[in-house]
Design a protein around this motif. Structure first.
Motif, PDB file in Angstrom:
ATOM      1  N   GLN A  71       9.816  -2.775   6.295  1.00  0.00           N
ATOM      2  CA  GLN A  71      10.747  -1.673   6.111  1.00  0.00           C
ATOM      3  C   GLN A  71      10.276  -0.763   4.980  1.00  0.00           C
ATOM      4  OE1 GLN A  71      13.523  -1.150   8.089  1.00  0.00           O
ATOM      5  NE2 GLN A  71      12.669  -2.841   9.271  1.00  0.00           N
ATOM      6  N   GLU A  72      10.464   0.543   5.166  1.00  0.00           N
ATOM      7  CA  GLU A  72      10.083   1.478   4.116  1.00  0.00           C
ATOM      8  C   GLU A  72      11.009   1.327   2.910  1.00  0.00           C
ATOM      9  OE1 GLU A  72       9.656   5.554   5.101  1.00  0.00           O
ATOM     10  OE2 GLU A  72       8.052   5.225   6.559  1.00  0.00           O
ATOM     11  N   ASN A 128       0.842  -1.196   0.000  1.00  0.00           N
ATOM     12  CA  ASN A 128       0.000   0.000   0.000  1.00  0.00           C
ATOM     13  C   ASN A 128       0.882   1.253   0.000  1.00  0.00           C
ATOM     14  OD1 ASN A 128      -2.410  -1.475   0.103  1.00  0.00           O
ATOM     15  ND2 ASN A 128      -2.270  -1.651   2.339  1.00  0.00           N
ATOM     16  N   ILE A 129       0.395   2.275  -0.642  1.00  0.00           N
ATOM     17  CA  ILE A 129       1.156   3.516  -0.770  1.00  0.00           C
ATOM     18  C   ILE A 129       1.211   4.265   0.560  1.00  0.00           C
ATOM     19  CG2 ILE A 129       1.246   5.780  -1.902  1.00  0.00           C
ATOM     20  CD1 ILE A 129      -0.097   4.506  -4.333  1.00  0.00           C
ATOM     21  N   LEU A 130       2.428   4.584   0.996  1.00  0.00           N
ATOM     22  CA  LEU A 130       2.618   5.407   2.191  1.00  0.00           C
ATOM     23  C   LEU A 130       2.784   6.876   1.816  1.00  0.00           C
ATOM     24  CD1 LEU A 130       5.208   3.234   4.154  1.00  0.00           C
ATOM     25  CD2 LEU A 130       2.748   3.378   4.549  1.00  0.00           C
ATOM     26  N   LYS A 131       3.403   7.084   0.660  1.00  0.00           N
ATOM     27  CA  LYS A 131       3.674   8.447   0.208  1.00  0.00           C
ATOM     28  C   LYS A 131       3.863   8.438  -1.299  1.00  0.00           C
ATOM     29  CE  LYS A 131       6.877  12.283   1.180  1.00  0.00           C
ATOM     30  NZ  LYS A 131       8.090  12.673   1.954  1.00  0.00           N
ATOM     31  N   SER A 151      19.599   1.855   3.763  1.00  0.00           N
ATOM     32  CA  SER A 151      19.671   1.613   5.204  1.00  0.00           C
ATOM     33  C   SER A 151      19.914   2.897   5.988  1.00  0.00           C
ATOM     34  CB  SER A 151      20.779   0.600   5.512  1.00  0.00           C
ATOM     35  OG  SER A 151      22.034   1.053   5.044  1.00  0.00           O
ATOM     36  N   ASN A 152      20.582   3.866   5.352  1.00  0.00           N
ATOM     37  CA  ASN A 152      20.853   5.141   6.016  1.00  0.00           C
ATOM     38  C   ASN A 152      19.586   5.997   5.974  1.00  0.00           C
ATOM     39  OD1 ASN A 152      21.632   8.093   6.058  1.00  0.00           O
ATOM     40  ND2 ASN A 152      23.606   7.178   6.572  1.00  0.00           N
ATOM     41  N   LYS A 153      19.048   6.295   7.143  1.00  0.00           N
ATOM     42  CA  LYS A 153      17.762   6.992   7.213  1.00  0.00           C
ATOM     43  C   LYS A 153      17.834   8.385   6.607  1.00  0.00           C
ATOM     44  CE  LYS A 153      13.933   7.866  10.382  1.00  0.00           C
ATOM     45  NZ  LYS A 153      13.436   7.722  11.767  1.00  0.00           N
ATOM     46  N   HIS A 200       5.916  -0.265   2.038  1.00  0.00           N
ATOM     47  CA  HIS A 200       6.602  -1.195   2.934  1.00  0.00           C
ATOM     48  C   HIS A 200       6.944  -2.475   2.182  1.00  0.00           C
ATOM     49  CE1 HIS A 200       4.717   0.826   6.680  1.00  0.00           C
ATOM     50  NE2 HIS A 200       6.011   1.065   6.665  1.00  0.00           N
ATOM     51  N   ASP A 201       8.080  -3.077   2.537  1.00  0.00           N
ATOM     52  CA  ASP A 201       8.372  -4.402   1.990  1.00  0.00           C
ATOM     53  C   ASP A 201       7.771  -5.464   2.909  1.00  0.00           C
ATOM     54  OD1 ASP A 201      10.023  -4.602   4.201  1.00  0.00           O
ATOM     55  OD2 ASP A 201      11.898  -4.469   3.071  1.00  0.00           O
TER      56      ASP A 201
END
Length: 280
Positions: free
Chosen positions: A20-21, A2-5, A51-53, A15-16
């Protein structure tokens, strides 16, 4: 999924399976959709999971600002670089390289071109990365029908170099400049041209890279090596040691740093090797 953004019609955040985003990319993947809608997984062409936010957030911002085509060619270059070099690259290159290509092409359309003052040195000191830069020009030509000169291959090569190390691109320029300066001192002192294919030259440049990295980071040697050993080397290779004296003066005047005995020792040894190999 589903679309978060929604970043644009072709890019969305979701999300996977592990929660995780991730960023998904595909032609029209988010067209006429809204947050919460499901994504057609068959329409997904590329998935990015950084991985780096901080890098992940910056990447999202950039994706919302520039067309997908620039990311696609950057991804093509990055994959080629990884395959050619046989090593991982820092995730930040997805941001820096995409942005660089977009900015370069935007300047080109405005009739603005930049000369690369370090091109000759990039060719010498980062030969593998420069070849990747040349290949990258082919990818750009195929995607945008624009043929850039070798200067741009040099700029692209530095992005690859930067992604191989934790340094900023600005630092890579400074490291290359220091290598150039010291190499020029040696070349002029001995009135010679280096055998750039020799192992001795490779070792010499590698030593200079590490020295330059320490110099600009401030992480320099504090300990002094055995003075007696330096005296032996100085007596054995007087010309190379005199050349180091020229380097010492230059570094002190331009970078406000005094070479330690250990640094003078290793510089003398490396210079002697590269000069001997070139002359022979």
């Amino acid at each position: 999924m589903n679309i978060l953004k929604i970043l644009n019609n072709n890019v969305a955040v979701t999300h996977d399976k592990m929660g995780q985003e991730i960023i998904v990319m595909g032609k029209g993947i988010a067209y006429q959709k809204k947050v919460g809608d499901s994504l057609d997984q068959q329409s997904i062409d590329k998935i990015y999971s950084l991985s780096n936010k901080d890098a992940f957030v910056k990447f999202q911002e950039l994706l919302s600002e520039i067309p997908i085509d620039y990311f696609e060619v950057a991804d093509q270059i990055i994959n080629y670089a990884k395959l050619t070099l046989g090593k991982k690259l820092n995730e930040s290159i997805y941001i820096s390289l995409s942005d660089h290509i977009f900015s370069t092409i935007s300047r080109y359309k405005e009739g603005i071109s930049l000369r690369n003052a370090l091109l000759w040195d990039i060719k010498r000191f980062y030969a593998d990365e420069f070849q990747i830069g040349l290949k990258a020009l082919q990818f750009i030509k195929e995607s945008f029908d624009i043929q850039f000169p070798e200067d741009e291959a040099g700029f692209l090569a530095l992005h690859i170099v930067n992604a191989e190390t934790p340094q900023e691109t600005q630092d890579i320029y400074r490291v290359t400049k220091i290598i150039q300066e010291i190499s020029d001192i040696v070349r002029y002192f001995f009135q010679m041209e280096f055998d750039e294919q020799s192992v001795a030259f490779f070792r010499f440049v590698t030593h200079l890279k590490f020295f330059a990295q320490r110099l600009i980071s401030g992480n320099l040697h504090e300990s002094e090596s055995d003075t007696d050993l330096l005296d032996v080397i100085k007596e054995k290779h007087p010309n190379s040691y005199q050349c180091v004296g020229k380097i010492e003066t230059y570094i002190k005047n331009n970078y406000q740093y005094n070479l330690t005995n250990e640094e003078k020792l290793y510089l003398t040894v490396h210079i002697q090797r590269v000069v001997h190999k070139t002359n022979s």
